[in-house]
Design a protein around this motif. Structure first.
Motif, PDB file in Angstrom:
ATOM      1  N   GLU A   1     -29.612  72.042  -2.295  1.00 17.11           N
ATOM      2  CA  GLU A   1     -31.014  71.744  -2.501  1.00 17.11           C
ATOM      3  C   GLU A   1     -31.274  71.950  -3.983  1.00 17.11           C
ATOM      4  OE1 GLU A   1     -33.850  71.759   0.107  1.00 17.11           O
ATOM      5  OE2 GLU A   1     -32.199  70.748   1.120  1.00 17.11           O
ATOM      6  N   VAL A   2     -32.111  71.129  -4.555  1.00 13.68           N
ATOM      7  CA  VAL A   2     -32.380  71.281  -5.977  1.00 13.68           C
ATOM      8  C   VAL A   2     -33.875  71.442  -6.190  1.00 13.68           C
ATOM      9  CG1 VAL A   2     -32.336  70.117  -8.197  1.00 13.68           C
ATOM     10  CG2 VAL A   2     -30.357  70.019  -6.696  1.00 13.68           C
ATOM     11  N   PHE A   3     -34.230  72.427  -6.982  1.00 14.58           N
ATOM     12  CA  PHE A   3     -35.643  72.673  -7.285  1.00 14.58           C
ATOM     13  C   PHE A   3     -35.843  72.683  -8.789  1.00 14.58           C
ATOM     14  CE2 PHE A   3     -34.993  74.585  -3.145  1.00 14.58           C
ATOM     15  CZ  PHE A   3     -36.062  74.065  -2.432  1.00 14.58           C
TER      16      PHE A   3
ATOM     17  N   ARG B   1     -39.816  70.068  -6.433  1.00 16.13           N
ATOM     18  CA  ARG B   1     -38.531  69.584  -6.930  1.00 16.13           C
ATOM     19  C   ARG B   1     -38.531  69.437  -8.447  1.00 16.13           C
ATOM     20  NH1 ARG B   1     -35.632  70.626  -2.567  1.00 16.13           N
ATOM     21  NH2 ARG B   1     -36.483  69.632  -0.715  1.00 16.13           N
ATOM     22  N   PHE B   2     -39.693  69.107  -8.987  1.00 12.77           N
ATOM     23  CA  PHE B   2     -39.737  68.795 -10.423  1.00 12.77           C
ATOM     24  C   PHE B   2     -40.649  69.752 -11.165  1.00 12.77           C
ATOM     25  CE2 PHE B   2     -38.790  64.974  -8.089  1.00 12.77           C
ATOM     26  CZ  PHE B   2     -37.661  64.524  -8.742  1.00 12.77           C
ATOM     27  N   LYS B   3     -40.302  69.963 -12.416  1.00 17.29           N
ATOM     28  CA  LYS B   3     -41.128  70.824 -13.245  1.00 17.29           C
ATOM     29  C   LYS B   3     -41.399  70.073 -14.539  1.00 17.29           C
ATOM     30  CE  LYS B   3     -40.890  75.190 -15.535  1.00 17.29           C
ATOM     31  NZ  LYS B   3     -39.797  75.829 -16.219  1.00 17.29           N
ATOM     32  N   LEU B   4     -42.683  69.863 -14.825  1.00 18.70           N
ATOM     33  CA  LEU B   4     -43.044  69.116 -16.015  1.00 18.70           C
ATOM     34  C   LEU B   4     -42.808  69.976 -17.251  1.00 18.70           C
ATOM     35  CD1 LEU B   4     -44.310  66.363 -16.759  1.00 18.70           C
ATOM     36  CD2 LEU B   4     -46.505  67.553 -16.922  1.00 18.70           C
ATOM     37  N   VAL B   5     -41.909  69.532 -18.135  1.00 22.19           N
ATOM     38  CA  VAL B   5     -41.663  70.327 -19.342  1.00 22.19           C
ATOM     39  C   VAL B   5     -42.285  69.676 -20.581  1.00 22.19           C
ATOM     40  CG1 VAL B   5     -39.568  71.462 -18.544  1.00 22.19           C
ATOM     41  CG2 VAL B   5     -39.416  69.226 -19.655  1.00 22.19           C
ATOM     42  N   ALA B   6     -42.600  68.375 -20.504  1.00 24.18           N
ATOM     43  CA  ALA B   6     -43.202  67.717 -21.670  1.00 24.18           C
ATOM     44  C   ALA B   6     -43.893  66.439 -21.248  1.00 24.18           C
ATOM     45  CB  ALA B   6     -42.133  67.404 -22.709  1.00 24.18           C
ATOM     46  N   VAL B   7     -44.939  66.097 -21.975  1.00 19.93           N
ATOM     47  CA  VAL B   7     -45.582  64.802 -21.785  1.00 19.93           C
ATOM     48  C   VAL B   7     -45.310  64.005 -23.057  1.00 19.93           C
ATOM     49  CG1 VAL B   7     -47.742  63.581 -21.419  1.00 19.93           C
ATOM     50  CG2 VAL B   7     -47.345  65.784 -20.302  1.00 19.93           C
ATOM     51  N   ALA B   8     -44.644  62.872 -22.904  1.00 14.95           N
ATOM     52  CA  ALA B   8     -44.223  62.113 -24.085  1.00 14.95           C
ATOM     53  C   ALA B   8     -45.298  61.118 -24.485  1.00 14.95           C
ATOM     54  CB  ALA B   8     -42.922  61.385 -23.789  1.00 14.95           C
TER      55      ALA B   8
ATOM     56  N   SER C   1     -51.516  55.476 -11.800  1.00 11.03           N
ATOM     57  CA  SER C   1     -50.383  56.074 -12.499  1.00 11.03           C
ATOM     58  C   SER C   1     -50.522  57.590 -12.539  1.00 11.03           C
ATOM     59  CB  SER C   1     -50.264  55.504 -13.918  1.00 11.03           C
ATOM     60  OG  SER C   1     -51.342  55.958 -14.718  1.00 11.03           O
ATOM     61  N   ARG C   2     -51.757  58.064 -12.724  1.00  7.38           N
ATOM     62  CA  ARG C   2     -51.958  59.515 -12.758  1.00  7.38           C
ATOM     63  C   ARG C   2     -51.675  60.139 -11.392  1.00  7.38           C
ATOM     64  NH1 ARG C   2     -56.942  58.379 -15.178  1.00  7.38           N
ATOM     65  NH2 ARG C   2     -56.421  57.671 -17.274  1.00  7.38           N
ATOM     66  N   ALA C   3     -52.039  59.414 -10.362  1.00 14.74           N
ATOM     67  CA  ALA C   3     -51.785  59.930  -9.012  1.00 14.74           C
ATOM     68  C   ALA C   3     -50.283  60.072  -8.765  1.00 14.74           C
ATOM     69  CB  ALA C   3     -52.395  58.989  -7.977  1.00 14.74           C
ATOM     70  N   LEU C   4     -49.529  59.090  -9.217  1.00 14.28           N
ATOM     71  CA  LEU C   4     -48.083  59.137  -9.016  1.00 14.28           C
ATOM     72  C   LEU C   4     -47.476  60.312  -9.781  1.00 14.28           C
ATOM     73  CD1 LEU C   4     -45.438  57.999  -7.929  1.00 14.28           C
ATOM     74  CD2 LEU C   4     -45.368  56.440  -9.873  1.00 14.28           C
ATOM     75  N   VAL C   5     -47.885  60.459 -11.060  1.00 15.86           N
ATOM     76  CA  VAL C   5     -47.365  61.565 -11.870  1.00 15.86           C
ATOM     77  C   VAL C   5     -47.721  62.898 -11.218  1.00 15.86           C
ATOM     78  CG1 VAL C   5     -47.588  62.764 -14.086  1.00 15.86           C
ATOM     79  CG2 VAL C   5     -47.348  60.261 -14.024  1.00 15.86           C
ATOM     80  N   ALA C   6     -48.953  62.974 -10.687  1.00 12.24           N
ATOM     81  CA  ALA C   6     -49.374  64.214 -10.034  1.00 12.24           C
ATOM     82  C   ALA C   6     -48.472  64.517  -8.839  1.00 12.24           C
ATOM     83  CB  ALA C   6     -50.829  64.093  -9.587  1.00 12.24           C
ATOM     84  N   ASP C   7     -48.082  63.482  -8.092  1.00  9.04           N
ATOM     85  CA  ASP C   7     -47.176  63.686  -6.958  1.00  9.04           C
ATOM     86  C   ASP C   7     -45.875  64.338  -7.407  1.00  9.04           C
ATOM     87  OD1 ASP C   7     -48.925  62.756  -5.167  1.00  9.04           O
ATOM     88  OD2 ASP C   7     -47.821  60.921  -4.626  1.00  9.04           O
ATOM     89  N   PHE C   8     -45.383  63.868  -8.539  1.00  7.44           N
ATOM     90  CA  PHE C   8     -44.151  64.446  -9.087  1.00  7.44           C
ATOM     91  C   PHE C   8     -44.358  65.907  -9.467  1.00  7.44           C
ATOM     92  CE2 PHE C   8     -42.437  60.198  -9.434  1.00  7.44           C
ATOM     93  CZ  PHE C   8     -41.078  60.413  -9.299  1.00  7.44           C
ATOM     94  N   VAL C   9     -45.433  66.120 -10.244  1.00  3.60           N
ATOM     95  CA  VAL C   9     -45.653  67.454 -10.797  1.00  3.60           C
ATOM     96  C   VAL C   9     -45.908  68.473  -9.687  1.00  3.60           C
ATOM     97  CG1 VAL C   9     -47.206  68.834 -12.241  1.00  3.60           C
ATOM     98  CG2 VAL C   9     -46.468  66.559 -12.994  1.00  3.60           C
ATOM     99  N   HIS C  10     -46.572  68.031  -8.614  1.00  6.50           N
ATOM    100  CA  HIS C  10     -46.901  68.975  -7.552  1.00  6.50           C
ATOM    101  C   HIS C  10     -45.762  69.210  -6.581  1.00  6.50           C
ATOM    102  CE1 HIS C  10     -51.281  67.961  -8.562  1.00  6.50           C
ATOM    103  NE2 HIS C  10     -50.909  69.099  -9.134  1.00  6.50           N
ATOM    104  N   SER C  11     -44.735  68.418  -6.694  1.00  2.98           N
ATOM    105  CA  SER C  11     -43.587  68.664  -5.821  1.00  2.98           C
ATOM    106  C   SER C  11     -42.779  69.814  -6.415  1.00  2.98           C
ATOM    107  CB  SER C  11     -42.718  67.410  -5.725  1.00  2.98           C
ATOM    108  OG  SER C  11     -41.415  67.688  -6.139  1.00  2.98           O
TER     109      SER C  11
END
Ligand SMILES: Nc1ncnc2c1ncn2[C@@H]1O[C@H](COP(=O)(O)OP(=O)(O)O)[C@@H](O)[C@H]1O
Ligand SMILES: [Mg+2]
Lengths: 315, 377
Positions: B44-46, B73-80, B61-71
């Motif tokens: 499992e990867v977190f 599994r992923f950790k937002l380290v930077a906004v490019a 697009s913001r909703a999709l990014v939010a889905d990623f960030v709230h999972s």
């Protein structure tokens, strides 16, 4: 006894150091074909190191070794064809049978099949080992292991045989058989260098060299060596060997004393020193269960000779 | 010369035949380890470090990014701010995954058309990255499904195709299912071979030294090099057998496909085994007892395993460690075995690894032979 003319083994100025330890210090000797040459000396005297250098599994720091006319240091591979070496430790494969071990060594020496087979059969027979041909080497008794080692060492008919304490821990019967084989090899003209910790075995050699700290103290026939040690050896069995040792050393007629397993060995001028020792020990309150004359061990002889050498030098 | 080596070989196999526990040791542990590894490999990867670039800047697009960030599994380290920054972040290993929502994303969605989402992955053979990619697909897939349902309710129009498609920039065109087991099993074959063969070789020679048979055999006319060859050749053959068996277990049990040319893998395995035997031999020259050999094996094999890229991507190691990976034969063999298994590539691609293994093998073997000569004294 003179050094033989056409020597089978010719060693001169042999030296080997391990760091600060001088294992062999300038050893020179020669062994003739058909001669059994004994190397005796306490643990750490340099017997094994000498054998290893002769067998060319170890290179000396200084010195030369010529075996059967071949310079061992210059052409070890060629010399190995004529040498056989039985290490102090059993070096055969426990998981192979008696026969497979023999065959393996015969193969490595490229001995033709018919030759080694008849030779091995004769030797196993002489060693009373024919019934054990199919037994794994690891399951043999100590004596049989040594006889197998000897058999493997001899499949390629070497001219020079190096045996490092071959009979240590071997039962008397096997030892006798072992020596029978050595005698018959002697009559075939094989030169033998054998190290031993037993005086009775040293006596069977043609000549004996006594090693101490890697150097040769004496080299002569066993009879002449024993002459070097006049007097009698007494064994005193006691619970307090240390004090007994100190007590007897003060007595007249006592040349030396040595701690042994169950008491002390006392080197005296005459057999009748017995009574004197018994009285002296009793006076000190040391219980001695038994005092009797014994055959001197190699260690006794060694200590006596070392003692004599020291006093001789100081005179 | 060849005859003596042959006699030595016969002796080795005779001993092996007698030693019932050796046969067990040779076969059973690698198979068990293979199975265990195979199952354990579905990690499992977190908290995968993620960089996001939203070029669309819409509600969707913001909703999709939010889905990623709230999972989890992923950790937002930077906004490019632009593509360059995303690429830099991934290449410098600041982020392992880059997500780019291109302009016009929402517009396509609203029309009911398939909208692309671009994903950049740290371009190494990292198991983590592969699994992360799987999650990325899942999250965007779910998002698309939800959006499609909304759309269907609003317009009464059902869509026959997924709404969001994930476009990979760094393409993993092998292992398309992102099956981590596929990725791991070939690596396990290489690692197990390394461990087993180094152990066997080191122990076999140290044992002869310890027991005293080495001294006895060296007074025969056999040359040290003949002894070494005779002593390592059996383990070479055993190594080949072991690779075949473990690989077969991997293919049959875990159904990892083998796409490449078996001969290419065979060549790579042979070259790899030379290095492995040399390492075992080297260890044996440094040790007087089997116990010492055991400890040395541990100290040598562990770093080799870690530096091989088996589970930690080499590119994310500090530069100094990366240099060390160049002398790790497992590094090259892992590339060879994974590539032949999964990508089916041939010598035209793998020649650098093959050459490296050959050079490494020759070098190590020569070193081992020289050391062996010295250690006899
Ligand atoms: N491989 C070695 N490394 C270091 N010292 C050694 C080695 N072999 C022997 N020695 C030392 O050399 C001396 C002679 O040993 P050795 O030849 O085995 O004597 P012996 O066989 O008469 O008991 C001893 O002090 C021993 O500790
Ligand atoms: Mg010795």
């Amino acid at each position: 006894m003179e050094a033989p003319v056409a020597a089978a083994i010719q060693v001169s100025g042999l030296e080997k150091r391990f760091g600060a330890v001088v294992a062999v210090a300038g050893l020179s000797f020669a062994v003739a074909p058909g001669e059994i040459f004994g190397l005796v000396g306490p643990d750490g005297a340099g017997k094994t190191t000498t054998m290893r250098m002769l067998a060319s599994v170890m290179r000396p720091d200084v010195g030369s070794i010529v075996i059967d006319g071949i310079d061992v240091l210059a052409s070890p591979e060629q010399a190995k064809q004529h040498i056989s070496y039985m290490p102090q430790r059993f070096g055969l494969y426990d998981d192979l049978t008696v026969e497979e071990n023999i065959r393996f060594y015969a193969d490595l020496f490229e001995v033709p099949r018919t030759v080694w087979q008849s030779r091995a059969a004769a030797m196993l027979d002489a060693a009373d080992m024919t019934p054990f041909r199919k037994r794994l080497a690891g399951q043999l008794s100590g004596g049989m292991k040594q006889k197998l080692g000897l058999t493997c060492s001899l499949v390629h008919t070497p001219r020079v045989l190096l045996l490092d304490e071959p009979t240590t821990g071997v039962d008397p019967l096997s030892r006798r058989e072992f020596w029978q084989i050595l005698y018959s090899l002697r009559s075939e003209g094989v030169a033998m260098l054998i190290s031993t910790a037993y005086l009775d075995e040293a006596e069977r050699c043609d000549r004996v060299a006594m090693l101490h700290d890697g150097a040769m103290m004496y080299c002569d026939t066993p009879a002449k060596l024993k002459e070097q040690m006049p007097g009698v050896m007494l064994e005193v069995v006691t619970d307090d060997p240390r004090r007994a040792h100190d007590v007897v050393l003060g007595l007249s007629g006592v040349r030396g004393a040595l701690l042994v397993g169950n008491g002390i060995h006392v080197h005296v001028d005459r057999r009748d020193c017995c009574a004197q020792i018994a009285v002296a020990l009793q006076a000190e309150g040391i219980a001695a269960t038994d005092i009797d004359a014994v055959e001197p061990t190699i260690e006794d002889l060694f200590v006596a000779l070392l003692e004599q050498k020291k006093t001789g030098a100081s005179k | 010369m060849f005859e003596r080596i042959f006699h030595l070989l016969v002796k080795e196999f005779l001993e092996l035949k007698r030693d019932k526990s050796a046969r067990f040791r040779l076969l059973i542990p690698p198979i068990i380890q293979m199975v265990l590894f195979g199952y354990a490999a579905t990690f499992e990867v977190f908290n995968v470090a993620t960089v996001v670039l939203d070029q669309d800047q819409t509600q969707e697009s913001r909703a999709l990014v939010a889905d990623f960030v709230h999972s989890s599994r992923f950790k937002l380290v930077a906004v490019a701010k632009d593509r360059r920054q995303v690429q830099d972040a991934v290449e410098s290993s600041t982020a392992q995954l880059g997500i780019v929502v291109p302009p016009g994303f929402a517009e396509l969605l609203r029309k009911g058309q398939s909208a692309p989402l671009q994903v950049l992955v740290d371009g190494t053979n990292s198991n983590t990255a592969l699994i992360a990619l799987g999650y990325a697909g899942q999250i965007s897939g779910n998002f698309g499904q939800g959006y499609a349902q909304d759309l269907a309710q609003r317009t009464g129009r059902a869509l026959g195709h997924p709404l969001v498609s994930v476009n990979l920039q760094e393409r993993y065109w092998y292992n398309p299912n992102l099956n981590s087991r596929w990725f791991f099993v070939p690596g396990v074959v290489g690692t197990l071979t390394l461990i087993t063969i180094v152990n066997l070789t080191a122990f076999a020679i140290v044992r002869e030294r310890e027991v005293g048979t080495l001294e006895q055999i060296l007074v025969t006319p056999i040359r040290p090099i003949e002894f070494i060859i005779g002593k390592t050749l059996p383990f070479f053959l055993i190594g080949l057998l072991e690779v075949s068996i473990v690989a077969a277990v991997g293919m049959i049990w875990f159904q990892v496909p083998f796409k490449g040319n078996p001969l290419v893998l065979l060549l790579g395995t042979c070259l790899f085994l030379i290095s492995v035997l040399a390492i075992g031999l080297l260890i044996s020259t440094l040790c007087k007892t089997q116990q010492q050999a055991f400890a040395s094996n541990f100290f040598v094999l562990n770093p080799m395993f870690i530096l091989s890229g088996f589970s930690f991507p080499i590119s994310s190691m500090p530069a100094v460690l990366q240099w060390f990976t160049y002398i790790d034969p497992l590094r090259y063999f892992l590339v060879i075995i994974r590539s032949t298994y999964l990508k089916g590539v041939g010598l035209d691609i793998l020649w650098p690894q093959m050459t490296a293994l050959a050079i490494l093998g020759m070098g190590l073997y020569t070193l081992a032979v020289l050391r062996f000569h010295k250690s006899l004294d």
